[in-house]
Motif scaffolding. Structure first.
Motif, short mmCIF file in Angstrom:
data_model
loop_
_atom_site.label_atom_id
_atom_site.label_comp_id
_atom_site.label_asym_id
_atom_site.label_seq_id
_atom_site.Cartn_x
_atom_site.Cartn_y
_atom_site.Cartn_z
N GLU A 1 1.07 -1.28 0.08
CA GLU A 1 -0.02 0.03 -0.04
C GLU A 1 0.99 1.07 0.05
N GLY A 2 0.20 2.37 -0.18
CA GLY A 2 0.95 3.46 -0.08
C GLY A 2 1.44 4.26 -1.37
N ARG A 3 1.13 3.66 -2.50
CA ARG A 3 1.44 4.20 -3.77
C ARG A 3 0.28 3.89 -4.73
N LEU A 4 -0.07 4.54 -5.85
CA LEU A 4 -1.15 4.51 -6.81
C LEU A 4 -0.78 3.75 -7.92
N SER A 5 0.20 3.83 -8.41
CA SER A 5 0.71 3.36 -9.75
C SER A 5 1.39 1.92 -9.97
N SER A 6 2.48 1.68 -9.06
CA SER A 6 3.10 0.25 -9.14
C SER A 6 3.75 -0.01 -7.98
N VAL A 7 4.15 -1.17 -7.63
CA VAL A 7 5.13 -1.67 -6.54
C VAL A 7 6.26 -2.30 -7.26
N ILE A 8 7.47 -2.07 -6.70
CA ILE A 8 8.71 -2.74 -7.08
C ILE A 8 9.42 -3.42 -5.72
N ASP A 9 9.27 -4.32 -5.55
CA ASP A 9 9.78 -5.13 -4.35
C ASP A 9 10.92 -6.09 -4.87
N ILE A 10 12.19 -5.30 -4.19
CA ILE A 10 13.42 -5.77 -4.47
C ILE A 10 14.03 -6.56 -3.41
N LYS A 11 14.53 -7.60 -3.52
CA LYS A 11 14.96 -8.67 -2.56
C LYS A 11 16.61 -8.88 -2.81
N THR A 12 17.50 -8.64 -1.98
CA THR A 12 18.87 -8.86 -2.26
C THR A 12 19.10 -10.27 -1.95
N LYS A 13 20.26 -10.55 -2.28
CA LYS A 13 20.78 -12.03 -1.92
C LYS A 13 21.27 -12.12 -0.34
N GLU A 14 21.19 -13.30 -0.18
CA GLU A 14 21.56 -13.45 1.56
C GLU A 14 22.86 -13.90 1.67
N GLY A 15 23.76 -14.34 0.55
CA GLY A 15 25.07 -14.52 1.10
C GLY A 15 25.11 -16.22 0.95
N ASN A 16 26.17 -16.72 0.27
CA ASN A 16 26.39 -18.04 0.02
C ASN A 16 26.91 -18.57 1.35
N MET A 17 26.34 -19.58 1.85
CA MET A 17 26.63 -20.43 3.31
C MET A 17 27.68 -21.50 2.89
N GLN A 18 28.09 -21.89 1.76
CA GLN A 18 28.78 -22.87 1.55
C GLN A 18 29.99 -22.57 0.72
N GLU A 19 30.17 -21.67 -0.10
CA GLU A 19 31.21 -21.31 -1.20
C GLU A 19 31.37 -19.82 -0.99
N TYR A 20 32.64 -19.48 -1.36
CA TYR A 20 33.26 -18.14 -1.65
C TYR A 20 32.78 -17.50 -3.04
N HIS A 21 32.28 -16.45 -3.38
CA HIS A 21 32.25 -16.07 -4.66
C HIS A 21 32.10 -14.60 -4.52
N GLY A 22 32.51 -14.00 -6.02
CA GLY A 22 32.56 -12.51 -6.00
C GLY A 22 32.54 -12.07 -7.52
N ALA A 23 32.49 -10.71 -7.67
CA ALA A 23 32.31 -10.31 -8.82
C ALA A 23 32.86 -8.77 -8.93
N ALA A 24 33.43 -8.48 -10.13
CA ALA A 24 33.88 -7.05 -10.22
C ALA A 24 33.33 -6.78 -11.64
N ASN A 25 33.06 -5.14 -11.62
CA ASN A 25 32.71 -4.61 -12.91
C ASN A 25 33.41 -3.21 -13.26
N LEU A 26 33.89 -3.02 -14.48
CA LEU A 26 34.41 -1.93 -14.90
C LEU A 26 33.67 -1.29 -16.00
N GLY A 27 33.15 -0.02 -15.89
CA GLY A 27 32.50 0.82 -16.86
C GLY A 27 32.83 2.20 -17.14
#
Length: 842
Positions: A302-328
């Motif tokens: 509730e609280g808006r008239l036109s749209s809802v954008i519900d974003i959930k982030t990752k929780e973190g891998n519990m078994q392995e290490y991973h990463g990412a790098a971006n250059l732009g």
């Protein structure tokens, strides 16, 4: 004498044995062991029982306890009574017993098979990362349920063996065989890469089964502006959404930009764009799932008239290490995740920063008149207490700073500084196989500071602080009914100050506080295999100084499946908005008016009707056609002054704002087709948005600033082998409308002399948005080259050109009168804008 006794004993023994043998033989020759001859091959149960009785076998039974008309097929011949009755009564709830002089048929209580619960979580393979809203089906039994926000599911099944198919958007389906003998907890782990050749699909997949979920893995080669991958900008490829890739505004179904509710891990985001809107604040490396609603709103939102954008982030891998790098060209970013305590505690962190200021510093060693940078930081911790309970701590910190010096003084002439701070602490608990609880503590802070160090020497400050508590319950009654119940409370403070800071600041802070109480109930009901109903109600009590608003907001959606690939649906939603923002500019900069509803400013309202049809194709993709009508009430807009321009921003806001009503209606068509190597998508929107106010245009309706009659988007992506992919995006949109004053020549002689001296008609007020800018269209081209290294490390090189051809939407439009001449100024994006970027995941 002794011999006589022995003979007598032997004789007695023989007599006893003979007597017992006679008794045994008599028992053996009971009624159940007798034989009868059946002469009928196709008869009823009643006819066979009559035939048995006709051969001298007495039967005792109640006719109303047997299905005497039941058809039974037997072969002619001789049958033992016990065998024959077992065959005849196999489907009847009766037993038979020999009572010596007759055979008694008596009823038995048949205990129905007890249903058992199959429950658990749906995870990403090798990470224990929960996948929200996964779909679970027992296709051979025509049973389907959906996991909740945190991947928890519950199925009610009879004892037996089941084939369970689990799917989630962007992941290949997984098929497991479950042997259910009691209540069972079973977790599913989906692979993270699409490998359809390894998966046996048991049922036809419907590509439109979850139209609200956004596929974050789709079309990685799309040419976003400056090559910046942005999950929020991907929504602007959807029908009914306008704004353009280079625009800071995102307008959904004729609504304004502030009518979009954006949530990050449940915390509201009040400004979700960086400067100019080229980039949202969401780093794609940390985003796990996005739900996008432009209608059929669940009652928990509730609280808006036109749209809802519900974003959930990752929780973190519990078994392995991973990463990412971006250059732009615009930003650089890094992300890293992994276990702190394996299978117990994990973390994920990402950071992103622009480097334009650093580049300017390298090129120009002296003091620069222009400075700008942005940054985003996300950190999240995930603690798995046990298999039924988890705790999350999520945080975001981001900011923009822009300064411009013109006069050459030591201090900048103009400065913008704004940003967001978000924290959410969450606890999940599985109480039993039916009940799931989620409790959240939220904190959101948005602030901006505008300093004009030029002639005016003014400083303007705005801040919104929001603290909230949520408690949500999910209860699975059975496979056909799932309920969502929750309550929330938000404490919000709006602070604003305007001061002259030369020679010294004199702050004048205005503070407005509000309390927002919310209760909701949602129910997903399967009326049949084809007919589904979602029925919900949201209630809000909004408390501000000297005023309390009550809002009852019903939500209903009905869908009917013609078959496995076609669906009709109709929906109704009532929405109310208690926080307001009005901007003079389409560019994404801190807006000068933000305020909650109060006794003079009622909440904005909208009623949305939808009617639609979706059909999926067997080869992938599908088509969606939707009609909508949205009625607005209490829409806010700026009051015009005597020059038909917005009232001076230094005036008190009640003197600058008026309200009105309006409507938006339209037709939306989305088409997707997936071939072996080619993916196509085309969207078309035909819409009309109209406002009216008693204080504007003599109360007559006029075009809204968000009225864009025609919008077309076409996308194509070609996969050229395992490494190369190319894509193109073409956008077309009707030009935006703006308000311009209407003037007439004061003297015809002046006009003939070329002086063009203009003056407004006396007492004449122009119709708002009476000037239409040229139509906008542009073509973007992009390519991606990916290479996989050892240990599943992957590098992706992206390059392309934005605005290869066309007339892209302007970033900023201004109308002015100079020297008695009317001028429209547009600030446009660079027409040909090449980009290059590189991403590496490990």
């Amino acid at each position: 004498m002794r011999k006589t006794i022995v003979k007598a004993a032997i004789l007695c023994y023989l007599l006893i044995v003979c007597f017992c043998s006679c008794l045994f033989a008599q028992a053996k020759e009971g009624l159940l062991n007798k034989e009868v001859y059946i002469t009928t091959e196709n008869g009823t149960l009643g006819s066979y029982l009559s035939e048995i009785a006709g051969q001298g076998i007495p039967l005792s039974y109640s006719s109303n306890q047997l299905g005497l008309t039941q058809k039974i097929k037997l072969k002619k011949g001789r049958y033992k009574i016990s065998t024959l009755l077992s065959m005849l009564l196999a489907k009847e709830p009766v037993r038979f017993e020999d009572r010596g002089n007759k055979i008694l048929l008596y009823p038995v209580q048949v205990q129905p098979a007890r249903n058992f619960k199959l429950s658990g979580f749906v995870y990403m393979q090798n990470s224990l990362e929960a996948l929200p809203y996964a779909t679970l089906k027992a296709p051979l039994n025509n049973i389907a349920v959906k996991a909740n926000d945190y991947g928890f599911y519950s199925l009610e099944l009879k004892p037996g063996t089941y084939i369970i198919e689990v799917s989630h958007i962007g992941y290949p389906p997984q098929v497991d065989t479950i042997h259910l003998k009691s209540d069972q907890v079973h977790d599913f782990h989906l692979k993270g890469e699409i490998q359809l050749e390894e998966v046996k699909i048991l049922s036809r997949q419907n590509s439109f089964r979850d139209p609200h979920a956004v596929n974050l893995k789709e079309n990685p080669a799309l040419p976003f502006t400056l090559g910046q991958q942005d999950p929020l900008k991907a929504l602007q490829f959807r029908a009914g959404v306008s704004g353009g890739m280079a625009s800071g505004s995102m307008n959904v179904r004729g609504g304004s930009s502030d009518q979009n509710l954006v949530l990050l891990d449940g915390a509201p985001v009040y400004n979700y764009n960086h400067f100019t809107g080229l980039l949202s604040i969401f780093n794609p490396d940390i985003v796990k799932h996005i739900d996008f609603y432009k209608g059929s709103f669940p009652s928990r939102y509730e609280g808006r008239l036109s749209s809802v954008i519900d974003i959930k982030t990752k929780e973190g891998n519990m078994q392995e290490y991973h990463g990412a790098a971006n250059l732009g060209l615009l930003t650089n970013s890094v992300m890293f995740e992994g276990p702190i305590v394996k299978n117990k505690v994990s973390f994920i962190a990402s950071a992103r920063r622009s480097w334009i200021d650093g580049l300017i510093g390298l090129l120009d060693k002296g003091p620069s008149d222009f400075k700008y940078y942005l940054y985003d930081v996300n950190v999240k911790l995930n603690y798995r207490i046990d298999s039924t309970s988890r705790v999350y701590l999520s945080s975001y910190l981001g900011s923009d700073r822009f300064s411009l010096g013109i006069s050459g003084e030591n201090h900048p002439d103009f400065t913008l500084d704004w940003g967001n701070k978000l924290i959410s602490a969450r606890w999940n608990k599985v109480h039993n196989s039916r009940l799931f609880q989620n409790s959240t503590l939220l904190f959101s802070n948005y602030s901006n500071l505008v300093q004009d160090g030029g002639a005016t020497g003014t400083e303007q400050f705005n801040r919104i602080t929001d603290v909230g508590i949520d408690n949500d319950l999910t209860y699975q009654w059975n496979n056909n009914l799932q309920s969502f119940i929750g309550f929330r409370v938000n404490f919000t403070k709006f602070s604003a100050a305007v001061s002259d800071f030369y020679p010294e600041p004199v702050p004048d802070v205005e503070t407005q506080r509000s309390v927002h109480l919310k209760f909701y109930s949602d129910n997903d009901i399967s009326l049949s295999d084809k007919l589904k109903l979602k029925a919900g109600l949201h209630y809000t009590s909004f408390l501000v100084k000297n005023k309390t608003y009550h809002s009852f907001q019903p939500r209903t959606a009905i869908s009917y499946d013609l078959n496995t690939s076609s669906r009709f649906f109709v929906a109704y939603s009532f929405m109310a908005q208690f926080y307001h923002q009005i901007s003079l500019s389409g560019i994404s900069i801190p807006n000068e008016f933000r305020a909650p509803s109060n006794k003079d400013l009622p909440p904005e309202e909208a009623i949305i009707f939808e009617l639609g049809y979706r059909r999926s194709f067997s080869a992938g993709g599908g088509i969606s056609i939707e009609l909508y009508r949205k009625n607005f009430n209490n829409i806010l807009m700026y009051r015009l002054d005597e020059n038909y321009m917005p009232v001076d921003e230094t005036a008190p806001w009640p003197d600058r704002i008026i309200s009105g009503k309006g409507y938006s209606q339209g037709l939306e068509i989305e088409y997707k087709q997936k071939l072996n190597w080619l993916s196509l998508q085309a969207n078309y929107t035909l819409s009309k948005t109209v406002y009216s106010s008693a204080q504007i245009n003599e109360g007559k309706p006029f075009k809204a600033p968000t009225d864009l009659r025609n919008q077309v988007t076409f996308m194509a992506t070609a996969n050229l082998g395992k490494r190369w992919s190319i894509s193109g995006v073409f956008n077309y949109s009707t030009g935006k409308s703006i308000t311009v004053p209407q003037y007439t020549l004061v003297d015809i002689g002046d006009g003939l002399a070329g002086k063009n001296r203009l003056e407004n008609f006396d007492g004449y007020e122009p119709e708002p948005n009476n000037y239409k800018l040229p139509d906008n269209y542009n073509l973007d081209l992009g390519a991606a080259y990916s290479k996989t290294y050892r240990s599943n490390r992957q590098g992706v090189l992206r390059f392309g050109i934005n605005n290869v051809i066309g007339n892209p939407a302007p970033l900023f439009v201004n109308a002015e009168i100079e020297d008695n001449r009317f001028q429209v100024y547009q600030t446009n994006a660079i027409k040909i804008l090449p980009y290059i970027g590189y991403s590496f995941k490990f």
